[in-house]
Write an enzyme that holds these catalytic residues in place. Structure first.
Site, PDB file in Angstrom:
ATOM      1  N   ASP A 223     -11.914   7.258   4.413  1.00  0.00           N
ATOM      2  CA  ASP A 223     -10.675   6.953   5.132  1.00  0.00           C
ATOM      3  C   ASP A 223     -10.386   5.457   5.141  1.00  0.00           C
ATOM      4  OD1 ASP A 223      -8.378   7.670   6.454  1.00  0.00           O
ATOM      5  OD2 ASP A 223      -9.290   7.658   8.437  1.00  0.00           O
TER       6      ASP A 223
ATOM      7  N   GLU B 122      -9.470   3.833   2.508  1.00  0.00           N
ATOM      8  CA  GLU B 122      -9.002   3.857   1.116  1.00  0.00           C
ATOM      9  C   GLU B 122      -8.017   2.752   0.767  1.00  0.00           C
ATOM     10  OE1 GLU B 122      -5.495   5.039   3.090  1.00  0.00           O
ATOM     11  OE2 GLU B 122      -7.568   5.574   3.513  1.00  0.00           O
TER      12      GLU B 122
ATOM     13  N   ASP C 148      -2.228  10.389   3.810  1.00  0.00           N
ATOM     14  CA  ASP C 148      -3.611   9.974   4.050  1.00  0.00           C
ATOM     15  C   ASP C 148      -4.283  10.960   4.997  1.00  0.00           C
ATOM     16  OD1 ASP C 148      -5.999   8.690   4.337  1.00  0.00           O
ATOM     17  OD2 ASP C 148      -5.246   7.217   5.770  1.00  0.00           O
TER      18      ASP C 148
ATOM     19  N   LYS D 241      -9.314  13.538   8.494  1.00  0.00           N
ATOM     20  CA  LYS D 241      -8.781  13.352   9.844  1.00  0.00           C
ATOM     21  C   LYS D 241      -8.718  14.716  10.530  1.00  0.00           C
ATOM     22  CE  LYS D 241      -5.749   9.548   8.327  1.00  0.00           C
ATOM     23  NZ  LYS D 241      -6.424   8.416   8.937  1.00  0.00           N
TER      24      LYS D 241
ATOM     25  N   ARG E 121      -7.788  -0.431   1.351  1.00  0.00           N
ATOM     26  CA  ARG E 121      -8.339  -1.689   0.828  1.00  0.00           C
ATOM     27  C   ARG E 121      -8.843  -1.545  -0.603  1.00  0.00           C
ATOM     28  NH1 ARG E 121     -12.049  -1.688   5.973  1.00  0.00           N
ATOM     29  NH2 ARG E 121     -10.184  -0.581   6.614  1.00  0.00           N
TER      30      ARG E 121
ATOM     31  N   ASP F  55       1.716   6.447   5.585  1.00  0.00           N
ATOM     32  CA  ASP F  55       0.726   5.461   5.162  1.00  0.00           C
ATOM     33  C   ASP F  55       1.171   4.708   3.914  1.00  0.00           C
ATOM     34  OD1 ASP F  55      -1.599   4.168   5.839  1.00  0.00           O
ATOM     35  OD2 ASP F  55      -2.871   5.426   4.586  1.00  0.00           O
TER      36      ASP F  55
ATOM     37  N   LYS G 110       0.842  -1.203   0.000  1.00  0.00           N
ATOM     38  CA  LYS G 110       0.000   0.000   0.000  1.00  0.00           C
ATOM     39  C   LYS G 110       0.876   1.252   0.000  1.00  0.00           C
ATOM     40  CE  LYS G 110      -3.136   2.604   3.030  1.00  0.00           C
ATOM     41  NZ  LYS G 110      -3.763   2.649   4.366  1.00  0.00           N
TER      42      LYS G 110
END
Length: 487
Positions: free
Chosen positions: A335, A337, A258, A265, A339, A276, A253
């Site tokens: 959030d 994202e 993020d 957030k 997956r 991330d 990933k």
């Protein structure tokens, strides 16, 4: 090279290992022999050298990770004291063997673990330091007579291997620590292309962008990246050290920042959002190790890179994303994202013929709540899980097997799409994330999911890692791939 053989005369400190319940040549209390301790014994004359006594605990409890951590702690302490050259001294045991630093661990493994820890312990991310920059070089000196079990050529090979492995982990650390104004989807993809696709490299790199992503129906990437000025990409890095072997896909990933998308957030400091892409960095580090070791493997790295930020063009909560395997997904929370982009990459892995796939991601805060910050969660194929867990216990990048609870899939049902990207339940978030990802794994492909959200960084200095990125996963993935050479 931070490690030198047979230059003891130039040492400015001596590093001794202290085992509980065993004699020590200098006055030292038993408490200072416990694992994790380190004690300075300062010289009384100019002719003497300062001694750093590193506690190792009981000899029968010695593990490679304890050795690695001791090496890292020793390096960091020498660095803080402004030392430049440290001689590691192995003490004869009661039977008289001068090279019995252990009774269970082979000398080559022992030396490699210490050297890896030493090199990793010296790591500092100083790209943006000026006035506070410190000397990050402390040479480790070794006497070949202390390692009589190893021939000179074996000793050299062990140290080269340690250097390669530490460099792979530090490469991952550098990527994760990097500032988002320097590392974004554009620059990260270009960096990977330039780093691996060189004239002397057996690696082939392809970067899918723009219309190519549309043609491949990588709608998860396109949806997540819609709000950023930096276009998303999928980076494919093929290393065919042995193309006759079944292909292993390493999927990392790569969300370079993020912010949560439209489900933004709101913490006071979200600097960690730049980390991330720890899974992508782990895959990059692993590929670097495999390439430099000229491993006899067939591995393809698939790294989806994207920013997840809010903007007028960003995907909205409740939007539906269509995937080419026939599934539609309600984006209940932007959030969630990671997956979505892993789904794209795993579908692509099957399309290019991968027999096995490992996805690794900083996916959920829930895994840290369950397991803490010292061990990652692992889901999927039982045989692959067992192999990876065994490797992690040996190299310090630990994993804990987690269940794929089929009945929890009910929490991923959507009222108007096939799936939600996040669960309706506040519980078992790491498990339901794994269940979501499983829906995008082809039946022809063995699969493992590693959630490393808790292990991507340390909040404070720890043994062989400073506060910041750990480089977790680089050695783990490389070791798993190289294990295929022996099967």
């Amino acid at each position: 090279m931070n490690i030198v053989i047979d230059s003891a005369d130039s040492a400015d400190i001596l590093v001794y290992l202290a085992f509980e319940e065993e004699a020590f040549p200098l006055k030292l209390g038993e408490a200072h022999k416990r694992s994790g301790s380190a004690t300075w014994l300062y010289s009384r004359t100019e002719e003497e050298l300062d001694v750093l006594a590193v506690g190792m605990g009981k000899r029968r409890d010695l593990t490679l990770e304890k050795i690695r951590r001791a090496g890292g702690s020793a390096a960091r302490m020498a660095q803080r004291e402004g030392k430049s050259r440290a001689l590691l001294v192995r003490i004869a045991n009661e039977e008289g063997s001068a090279a019995d630093g252990d009774r269970e661990v082979a000398a080559a493994d022992w030396l490699q673990a210490w050297a890896e820890g030493w090199l990793l312990g010296l790591y500092r991310f100083q790209t943006y330091r000026e006035a506070t920059k410190i000397n990050d070089s402390v040479e480790l000196l070794l006497s070949s007579s202390d390692w009589a079990e190893l021939k000179a050529v074996e000793m050299d090979a062990v140290l080269v291997n340690a250097r390669i492995r530490a460099d792979g982990a530090m490469l991952a650390r550098d990527r994760v620590n990097e500032s988002p104004d320097t590392l974004n989807p554009d620059t990260f993809a270009k960096w990977m292309e330039g780093y691996f696709d060189r004239d002397d490299s057996p690696v082939k790199v392809r970067v899918y962008r723009g219309q190519e992503l549309v043609d491949l129906q990588m709608n998860g990437l396109l949806a997540v990246g819609a709000g950023s000025k930096h276009a998303p990409a999928l980076v494919e890095i093929r290393y065919e050290g042995n193309p006759r072997l079944p292909m292993l896909a390493l999927v990392g990933k790569g969300v370079t920042f993020d912010m949560g998308g439209m489900n933004v957030k709101t913490a006071s400091d979200i600097s960690d959002a730049r980390m991330d892409m720890g899974g992508a960095a782990a895959v990059v580090g692993a590929m670097d190790i495999l390439l430099r070791k000229k491993a006899n493997v067939n591995v393809t790295a698939l790294i989806p890179v994207v920013d997840n930020v809010p903007d007028a063009e960003a995907i909205l909560p409740s939007s539906v994303v269509r995937f080419p395997n026939g599934l539609t997904v309600q984006v209940a929370n932007t959030d969630g994202e990671g997956r979505l982009i892993l789904a794209d990459a795993l579908i692509h892995a099957a399309n290019i013929g991968a027999a096995e796939a490992i996805d690794i991601a900083t996916l959920t805060g829930n895994v840290g709540a369950a397991l803490g910050l010292g061990i990652a969660g692992i889901w999927g194929d039982a045989d692959m899980t067992q192999s990876l867990v065994e490797i992690g216990e040996r190299n310090g990048e630990r994993l804990w097997p987690m269940p794929l609870m089929d009945e929890y899939e009910a929490d991923l049902k959507s009222h108007y799409a096939d799936l939600r990207n996040v669960s309706t339940s506040p519980f078992a978030g790491a498990i339901t994330a794994a269940l979501f990802i499983r829906r995008f794994v082809a039946e022809s492909m063995k699969w493992i999911h590693i959630d490393m959200a808790g292990t991507v960084q340390y909040k404070q200095d720890m043994s062989y890692s400073e506060a910041g990125a750990t480089g977790y996963g680089a050695r783990l993935l490389a070791d798993y791939a190289m294990k295929k050479e022996q099967q």
